[in-house]
Design an enzyme around this catalytic site. Structure first.
Site, PDB file in Angstrom:
ATOM      1  N   HIS A   1      50.462  28.288  59.145  1.00 48.56           N
ATOM      2  CA  HIS A   1      49.682  29.114  60.080  1.00 48.56           C
ATOM      3  C   HIS A   1      50.520  30.335  60.476  1.00 48.56           C
ATOM      4  CE1 HIS A   1      47.540  30.415  63.666  1.00 48.56           C
ATOM      5  NE2 HIS A   1      46.494  29.771  63.185  1.00 48.56           N
TER       6      HIS A   1
ATOM      7  N   ASN B   1      41.218  24.315  65.558  1.00 48.41           N
ATOM      8  CA  ASN B   1      42.667  24.385  65.768  1.00 48.41           C
ATOM      9  C   ASN B   1      42.906  24.588  67.263  1.00 48.41           C
ATOM     10  OD1 ASN B   1      45.394  24.855  65.776  1.00 48.41           O
ATOM     11  ND2 ASN B   1      45.303  26.837  64.723  1.00 48.41           N
ATOM     12  N   TRP B   2      43.284  23.503  67.924  1.00 46.50           N
ATOM     13  CA  TRP B   2      43.457  23.572  69.386  1.00 46.50           C
ATOM     14  C   TRP B   2      44.760  24.260  69.798  1.00 46.50           C
ATOM     15  CZ3 TRP B   2      41.877  18.040  71.545  1.00 46.50           C
ATOM     16  CH2 TRP B   2      40.487  17.884  71.397  1.00 46.50           C
ATOM     17  N   LYS B   3      45.638  24.461  68.842  1.00 44.09           N
ATOM     18  CA  LYS B   3      46.953  25.072  69.154  1.00 44.09           C
ATOM     19  C   LYS B   3      47.647  24.270  70.265  1.00 44.09           C
ATOM     20  CE  LYS B   3      45.076  29.374  67.500  1.00 44.09           C
ATOM     21  NZ  LYS B   3      45.220  30.808  67.374  1.00 44.09           N
TER      22      LYS B   3
ATOM     23  N   GLY C   1      39.831  28.726  66.316  1.00 48.87           N
ATOM     24  CA  GLY C   1      40.876  28.524  67.321  1.00 48.87           C
ATOM     25  C   GLY C   1      40.274  28.456  68.711  1.00 48.87           C
TER      26      GLY C   1
ATOM     27  N   GLU D   1      43.071  33.865  56.788  1.00 50.57           N
ATOM     28  CA  GLU D   1      43.132  34.208  58.217  1.00 50.57           C
ATOM     29  C   GLU D   1      43.894  35.513  58.398  1.00 50.57           C
ATOM     30  OE1 GLU D   1      42.599  30.820  61.184  1.00 50.57           O
ATOM     31  OE2 GLU D   1      44.705  30.871  60.653  1.00 50.57           O
TER      32      GLU D   1
ATOM     33  N   SER E   1      38.873  34.665  65.112  1.00 50.88           N
ATOM     34  CA  SER E   1      37.851  35.035  66.116  1.00 50.88           C
ATOM     35  C   SER E   1      36.443  34.569  65.756  1.00 50.88           C
ATOM     36  CB  SER E   1      37.855  36.547  66.376  1.00 50.88           C
ATOM     37  OG  SER E   1      39.074  36.932  66.970  1.00 50.88           O
TER      38      SER E   1
HETATM   39  C1  PEP Z   1      43.599  30.477  64.359  1.00 52.78           C
HETATM   40  O1  PEP Z   1      44.584  30.949  64.926  1.00 52.78           O
HETATM   41  O2  PEP Z   1      43.711  29.627  63.446  1.00 52.78           O
HETATM   42  C2  PEP Z   1      42.288  30.919  64.781  1.00 52.78           C
HETATM   43  C3  PEP Z   1      41.298  30.801  63.942  1.00 52.78           C
HETATM   44  O3  PEP Z   1      42.215  31.413  66.035  1.00 52.78           O
HETATM   45  P1  PEP Z   1      40.986  32.152  66.778  1.00 52.78           P
HETATM   46  O4  PEP Z   1      39.720  31.503  66.329  1.00 52.78           O
HETATM   47  O5  PEP Z   1      41.269  31.956  68.214  1.00 52.78           O
HETATM   48  O6  PEP Z   1      41.054  33.568  66.336  1.00 52.78           O
END
Ligand code: PEP
Length: 250
Positions: A92, A8-10, A231, A161, A210
């Site tokens: 999300h 997920n590149w956001k 992410g 999540e 994370s």
């Molecule tokens: C997310 O927000 O979907 C995510 C998994 O972020 P991160 O890996 O940066 O915690």
């Protein structure tokens, strides 16, 4: 079963050139791995320049709750499908934070599934200390699946999540594989109430929050876990490729 690894590149990276560079590195690695379903969710604007194909699938980070019409700034499931997205992330926590309620999440999930898109429904409690958090997750799932026909089950994935575990959260620290294991059982039970046993047993449940190359193995080895949603670490092609390699060995 192939592990599902979703990047997920956001709202990253800042330019098409950088997006293509990360994509090319991941695509090259994914092509050699037969045990992984590699999915990249870039910002909408990069979908047309990043071609799916080979071993890599594209995902939208969101879809609109309607199929078309007067919705300024929205992008429909039909549109992203037309641009090659075969997956979509729905509900999300960063969208929910912007005011997306359970009913909107449900409508988006329906739109996405109706277009034949594999839809990743994100659920998770906000605070680690919330004692009733399984009930929060159950509530999110039940509200999102309400009225969604059971025949859509085969295209549905649930991502657990916990919001507090997401790296951008002030205290962002990964959950434990043990908790993911327990939550995955709980999620399956919840889906069983809505869609019945077969759907519940087959449902892929993935973990997000994370995940990096150091901790990925723990989550990927969880019994009944189907993969991870990544992410921040997915923007570093080397780190993300390490996660793909680990997944390929499990
Ligand atoms: C997310 O927000 O979907 C995510 C998994 O972020 P991160 O890996 O940066 O915690």
């Amino acid at each position: 079963m192939k592990k599902i690894i979703i990047a997920n590149w956001k709202m990253n990276p800042p330019s098409p050139k950088e997006a293509q560079a990360i994509f090319a590195k991941v695509k090259g690695r994914a092509a050699r791995l037969s045990g992984v379903e590699t999915v990249i969710a870039p910002p909408f604007v990069f979908l047309p320049i990043l071609k799916s194909g080979g071993k890599i699938k594209l995902a939208a980070q969101d879809v609109a709750k309607d199929d078309g019409g007067p919705w300024t700034g929205e992008v429909s499931a039909r549109m992203v499908k037309g641009l090659g997205a075969s997956y979509a992330i729905i509900g999300h926590s960063e969208r929910r934070e912007l005011g997306e309620g359970d009913e909107v999440v449900r409508e988006k999930l329906y739109q996405s599934l109706s277009r034949g898109i594999k839809s990743v429904l994100c659920v998770g409690e906000k605070e680690k200390s919330q004692e009733v958090f399984p009930h929060i997750v159950r509530d999110e799932i039940k509200k999102a699946l309400r009225g969604i026909p059971k025949y859509f089950a085969s295209k549905t994935i649930i991502a657990y999540e916990p919001v507090w575990a997401i790296s951008s959260h002030s205290k962002g620290k990964a959950d434990t594989p043990q908790n993911f294991f327990e939550m995955s059982i709980f999620i399956r039970r919840t889906v069983l109430d809505v869609w019945g046993k077969l759907a519940a047993l087959r449902l892929p449940i993935i973990y997000g929050g994370s995940v990096n190359a150091k901790n990925a193995r723990g989550f990927l080895e969880v019994d009944g876990g189907a993969g991870v949603l990544v992410g921040k670490a997915s923007l570093d092609a080397r780190e993300f490729n390490k996660i793909l390699e680990i997944a390929n060995t499990i």
